[in-house]
Write a protein that holds these residues in place. Structure first.
Motif, PDB file in Angstrom:
ATOM      1  N   ILE A  44      -6.354  -1.629  -2.297  1.00  0.00           N
ATOM      2  CA  ILE A  44      -5.275  -0.809  -2.078  1.00  0.00           C
ATOM      3  C   ILE A  44      -5.655   0.245  -1.966  1.00  0.00           C
ATOM      4  CG2 ILE A  44      -3.856   0.365  -4.147  1.00  0.00           C
ATOM      5  CD1 ILE A  44      -2.566  -2.480  -4.023  1.00  0.00           C
ATOM      6  N   TRP A  45      -6.711   0.990  -1.637  1.00  0.00           N
ATOM      7  CA  TRP A  45      -7.733   2.002  -1.399  1.00  0.00           C
ATOM      8  C   TRP A  45      -7.168   2.049   0.443  1.00  0.00           C
ATOM      9  CZ3 TRP A  45      -8.033   6.503  -2.579  1.00  0.00           C
ATOM     10  CH2 TRP A  45      -8.659   7.699  -1.662  1.00  0.00           C
ATOM     11  N   GLU A  46      -7.540   1.107   0.752  1.00  0.00           N
ATOM     12  CA  GLU A  46      -7.480   0.929   1.805  1.00  0.00           C
ATOM     13  C   GLU A  46      -5.943   0.996   2.636  1.00  0.00           C
ATOM     14  OE1 GLU A  46      -8.557  -2.340   6.571  1.00  0.00           O
ATOM     15  OE2 GLU A  46     -10.178  -2.645   4.196  1.00  0.00           O
ATOM     16  N   GLY A  47      -5.202  -0.242   2.179  1.00  0.00           N
ATOM     17  CA  GLY A  47      -3.986   0.244   2.136  1.00  0.00           C
ATOM     18  C   GLY A  47      -3.517   1.504   2.289  1.00  0.00           C
ATOM     19  N   TYR A  48      -3.616   1.693   1.781  1.00  0.00           N
ATOM     20  CA  TYR A  48      -2.023   3.377   1.222  1.00  0.00           C
ATOM     21  C   TYR A  48      -3.169   4.542   2.252  1.00  0.00           C
ATOM     22  CZ  TYR A  48       0.958   1.216  -1.885  1.00  0.00           C
ATOM     23  OH  TYR A  48       1.093  -0.278  -2.503  1.00  0.00           O
ATOM     24  N   CYS A  49      -4.238   4.517   2.075  1.00  0.00           N
ATOM     25  CA  CYS A  49      -4.906   5.523   3.005  1.00  0.00           C
ATOM     26  C   CYS A  49      -4.783   5.257   4.545  1.00  0.00           C
ATOM     27  CB  CYS A  49      -6.219   5.646   2.359  1.00  0.00           C
ATOM     28  SG  CYS A  49      -6.706   5.955   1.402  1.00  0.00           S
ATOM     29  N   LEU A  50      -5.266   4.152   4.935  1.00  0.00           N
ATOM     30  CA  LEU A  50      -4.986   3.468   6.176  1.00  0.00           C
ATOM     31  C   LEU A  50      -3.204   3.122   6.654  1.00  0.00           C
ATOM     32  CD1 LEU A  50      -8.488   2.317   7.260  1.00  0.00           C
ATOM     33  CD2 LEU A  50      -7.927   4.092   6.725  1.00  0.00           C
ATOM     34  N   GLY A  51      -2.707   2.426   5.527  1.00  0.00           N
ATOM     35  CA  GLY A  51      -1.718   1.813   6.872  1.00  0.00           C
ATOM     36  C   GLY A  51      -1.740  -0.118   6.929  1.00  0.00           C
ATOM     37  N   GLY A  52      -1.031  -0.389   7.783  1.00  0.00           N
ATOM     38  CA  GLY A  52      -0.822  -1.842   7.336  1.00  0.00           C
ATOM     39  C   GLY A  52      -0.156  -2.657   7.208  1.00  0.00           C
ATOM     40  N   THR A  53       0.303  -2.869   5.628  1.00  0.00           N
ATOM     41  CA  THR A  53       0.772  -3.359   5.319  1.00  0.00           C
ATOM     42  C   THR A  53       1.898  -2.734   3.416  1.00  0.00           C
ATOM     43  OG1 THR A  53      -0.549  -4.553   3.267  1.00  0.00           O
ATOM     44  CG2 THR A  53      -0.554  -5.884   5.270  1.00  0.00           C
ATOM     45  N   SER A  54       0.664  -1.696   4.294  1.00  0.00           N
ATOM     46  CA  SER A  54       1.468  -0.850   2.892  1.00  0.00           C
ATOM     47  C   SER A  54       2.016   0.800   4.187  1.00  0.00           C
ATOM     48  CB  SER A  54       0.463  -0.567   2.225  1.00  0.00           C
ATOM     49  OG  SER A  54       0.171  -1.568   1.203  1.00  0.00           O
ATOM     50  N   ASN A  55       2.483   1.232   3.691  1.00  0.00           N
ATOM     51  CA  ASN A  55       2.858   2.471   4.102  1.00  0.00           C
ATOM     52  C   ASN A  55       1.630   3.592   3.985  1.00  0.00           C
ATOM     53  OD1 ASN A  55       5.689   2.493   5.167  1.00  0.00           O
ATOM     54  ND2 ASN A  55       7.116   2.892   2.737  1.00  0.00           N
ATOM     55  N   PRO A  56       0.809   4.120   4.086  1.00  0.00           N
ATOM     56  CA  PRO A  56      -0.216   5.492   3.836  1.00  0.00           C
ATOM     57  C   PRO A  56       0.334   6.207   3.175  1.00  0.00           C
ATOM     58  CG  PRO A  56       0.598   5.279   6.367  1.00  0.00           C
ATOM     59  CD  PRO A  56       1.858   4.297   5.785  1.00  0.00           C
ATOM     60  N   GLU A  57       0.822   6.151   1.962  1.00  0.00           N
ATOM     61  CA  GLU A  57       1.030   7.167   1.723  1.00  0.00           C
ATOM     62  C   GLU A  57      -0.218   8.186   1.031  1.00  0.00           C
ATOM     63  OE1 GLU A  57       4.655   7.526   0.512  1.00  0.00           O
ATOM     64  OE2 GLU A  57       4.740   6.173   0.447  1.00  0.00           O
ATOM     65  N   TRP A  58      -1.355   7.993   0.842  1.00  0.00           N
ATOM     66  CA  TRP A  58      -1.894   8.424   1.252  1.00  0.00           C
ATOM     67  C   TRP A  58      -2.886   8.845   1.869  1.00  0.00           C
ATOM     68  CZ3 TRP A  58      -4.152   4.751  -3.496  1.00  0.00           C
ATOM     69  CH2 TRP A  58      -3.696   4.303  -4.261  1.00  0.00           C
ATOM     70  N   GLU A  59      -2.578   8.562   2.769  1.00  0.00           N
ATOM     71  CA  GLU A  59      -3.191   8.821   4.815  1.00  0.00           C
ATOM     72  C   GLU A  59      -3.582  10.836   4.271  1.00  0.00           C
ATOM     73  OE1 GLU A  59      -0.374   8.661   7.633  1.00  0.00           O
ATOM     74  OE2 GLU A  59       1.078  10.199   7.072  1.00  0.00           O
ATOM     75  N   HIS A  60      -3.358  10.776   4.142  1.00  0.00           N
ATOM     76  CA  HIS A  60      -4.475  12.529   3.738  1.00  0.00           C
ATOM     77  C   HIS A  60      -5.407  12.648   3.116  1.00  0.00           C
ATOM     78  CE1 HIS A  60      -1.588  13.186   1.017  1.00  0.00           C
ATOM     79  NE2 HIS A  60      -2.082  14.290   0.399  1.00  0.00           N
TER      80      HIS A  60
END
Length: 141
Positions: A44-60
């Motif tokens: 979950i942490w990786e997906g929301y930070c870096l994207g992939g199968t999830s939108n990177p909502e936490w990318e900043h």
């Protein structure tokens, strides 16, 4: 009280202080994981930070920062432990992503009549909502 419809966006709002976790009734998420499970959380942490199968909502946020990660995981675990984190995918449902992600829950009149603090908060909300052009249903029961 608020009902959240997006795990990533609601958690972000709580972490960044736009929403108080105590004002959350439930977050209904499109996820299927246990925030207390280290392997599931890592995905979950990786997906929301870096994207992939999830939108990177936490990318900043810094994916490598244990402090940033702890903030998000703590909120997630708090909601989970309080029974405020519902995941329909655990039961075979696949709800679509919605553009809005916070809904306001309105207390029934009977609760407002018996709960002085809730009535005071509701009256203040109505005043502020009126100043910000929020449409209120004055006939709501």
């Amino acid at each position: 009280m608020k009902i959240g419809l997006s795990y990533s966006r609601c958690i972000l709002d709580i972490v960044e202080g736009r929403v108080d976790i105590n004002d959350v009734l439930v977050v209904i998420a499109r996820t299927n994981f246990d925030p207390n499970d280290d392997a599931q959380w890592a995905g979950i942490w990786e997906g929301y930070c870096l994207g992939g199968t999830s939108n990177p909502e936490w990318e900043h946020y810094n994916f490598q920062s244990k402090e940033d990660e702890a903030k998000f995981r703590s909120v997630s675990c708090d909601l989970w432990d309080q029974g405020k984190f519902h995941q329909p995918r655990k039961f075979g449902a696949h709800p679509p992503r919605r553009p809005e992600y916070w809904l306001e829950a309105i207390l029934p009149s009977s609760e407002l009549e018996t709960n002085v603090a809730a009535k005071d908060a509701w009256d203040k909300f109505q005043t502020i909502a009126g100043l910000t052009n929020v449409k209120l249903d004055k006939e709501y029961q």
